[in-house]
Motif scaffolding. Structure first.
Motif, PDB file in Angstrom:
ATOM      1  N   ALA A 195     -13.645 109.422  71.627  1.00  0.00           N
ATOM      2  CA  ALA A 195     -14.654 109.796  70.629  1.00  0.00           C
ATOM      3  C   ALA A 195     -15.103 111.234  70.846  1.00  0.00           C
ATOM      4  O   ALA A 195     -15.318 111.998  69.888  1.00  0.00           O
ATOM      5  N   ALA A 196     -15.240 111.669  72.073  1.00  0.00           N
ATOM      6  CA  ALA A 196     -15.669 113.046  72.355  1.00  0.00           C
ATOM      7  C   ALA A 196     -14.610 114.041  71.905  1.00  0.00           C
ATOM      8  O   ALA A 196     -14.928 115.120  71.368  1.00  0.00           O
ATOM      9  N   ILE A 197     -13.311 113.726  72.132  1.00  0.00           N
ATOM     10  CA  ILE A 197     -12.237 114.647  71.720  1.00  0.00           C
ATOM     11  C   ILE A 197     -12.205 114.776  70.213  1.00  0.00           C
ATOM     12  O   ILE A 197     -12.046 115.886  69.644  1.00  0.00           O
ATOM     13  N   VAL A 198     -12.339 113.610  69.511  1.00  0.00           N
ATOM     14  CA  VAL A 198     -12.316 113.636  68.036  1.00  0.00           C
ATOM     15  C   VAL A 198     -13.480 114.479  67.506  1.00  0.00           C
ATOM     16  O   VAL A 198     -13.324 115.287  66.575  1.00  0.00           O
ATOM     17  N   LEU A 199     -14.648 114.314  68.114  1.00  0.00           N
ATOM     18  CA  LEU A 199     -15.825 115.057  67.697  1.00  0.00           C
ATOM     19  C   LEU A 199     -15.619 116.570  67.927  1.00  0.00           C
ATOM     20  O   LEU A 199     -15.968 117.425  67.104  1.00  0.00           O
ATOM     21  N   PHE A 200     -15.008 116.902  69.062  1.00  0.00           N
ATOM     22  CA  PHE A 200     -14.781 118.321  69.400  1.00  0.00           C
ATOM     23  C   PHE A 200     -13.797 118.945  68.418  1.00  0.00           C
ATOM     24  O   PHE A 200     -13.988 120.074  67.948  1.00  0.00           O
ATOM     25  N   ILE A 201     -12.725 118.246  68.005  1.00  0.00           N
ATOM     26  CA  ILE A 201     -11.731 118.769  67.064  1.00  0.00           C
ATOM     27  C   ILE A 201     -12.350 118.966  65.689  1.00  0.00           C
ATOM     28  O   ILE A 201     -12.055 119.954  64.989  1.00  0.00           O
ATOM     29  N   SER A 202     -13.219 118.014  65.290  1.00  0.00           N
ATOM     30  CA  SER A 202     -13.831 118.122  63.958  1.00  0.00           C
ATOM     31  C   SER A 202     -14.764 119.329  63.887  1.00  0.00           C
ATOM     32  O   SER A 202     -14.993 119.867  62.802  1.00  0.00           O
TER      33      SER A 202
END
Length: 204
Positions: A195-202
């Motif tokens: 979830a943290a990686i997805v948030l960072f990419i967005s």
């Protein structure tokens, strides 16, 4: 007072049914007395109503005394030794027991159980004593059975002795995490990381 031997009691009973019963005239209420008296320390006095039914019986066997009435049942007692002689039998002093004495009851029942004659009055007191003896034996048997069936009180188990190395301190009993708890923690950590990686990419 010495307890009479079974042989002496049986001898007294045998002498009792060998004598001829004496019947008295009817009384005020129509009752008549039937008296068996031997010279061996046995005596049976029966009171009979107009229809021939036994209403009361008094049996003396040496120093033991028994009274049965149709309304009160059986009672035991003892005859005063000094007044139990044949000459003073009519004035004998009887001490009634506060409650039925098993020893006296058993002595008379055993002494009369071998009687197989036809005298209805002796048969009546024999039946009374046999029934009382049977009731006593049933009561004792039920008490014994109850005590046998009663389970013993639960006894707490003794603590298990654990081996401890000399000089070591006691370690508190802390529950250990199971393997399933470790797997759950890894899954939660992985989901959070994704979830943290997805948030960072967005955000880029």
């Amino acid at each position: 007072m010495n307890t009479p031997s079974p042989e002496k009691l049986k001898s007294a009973v045998q002498a009792l049914y060998q004598v001829r019963a004496v019947e008295g005239p009817p009384g005020d209420h129509g009752q008549r007395s039937v008296w068996h008296m031997s010279t061996h320390g046995a005596e049976l006095l029966s009171l009979v109503d107009l229809e021939g039914r036994v209403q009361r019986q008094e049996l003396t066997l040496l120093d033991d005394h028994y009274v049965w009435t149709s309304g009160e049942g059986l009672r035991t007692g003892r005859v005063e030794p000094d007044s139990a002689s044949k000459a003073a039998a009519a004035a004998a002093v009887v001490h009634t027991d506060p409650q039925l004495v098993p020893g006296r009851l058993m002595r008379a029942a055993l002494a009369l159980e071998t009687y197989d004659g036809e005298d209805r009055y002796i048969l009546h007191i024999k039946r009374v004593l046999a029934l009382a003896r049977e009731g006593l034996e049933l009561r004792d048997a039920s008490v014994v059975k109850l005590s046998e069936e009663r389970s013993p009180e639960a006894v707490p188990a003794a603590p298990v002795a654990r081996e401890v190395n000399p000089g070591s301190e006691a370690v508190p009993n802390v529950p250990r995490s199971s393997s399933s708890e470790g797997v759950v923690m890894l899954v939660v950590f992985g989901v959070g990381l994704v979830a943290a990686i997805v948030l960072f990419i967005s955000l880029l």
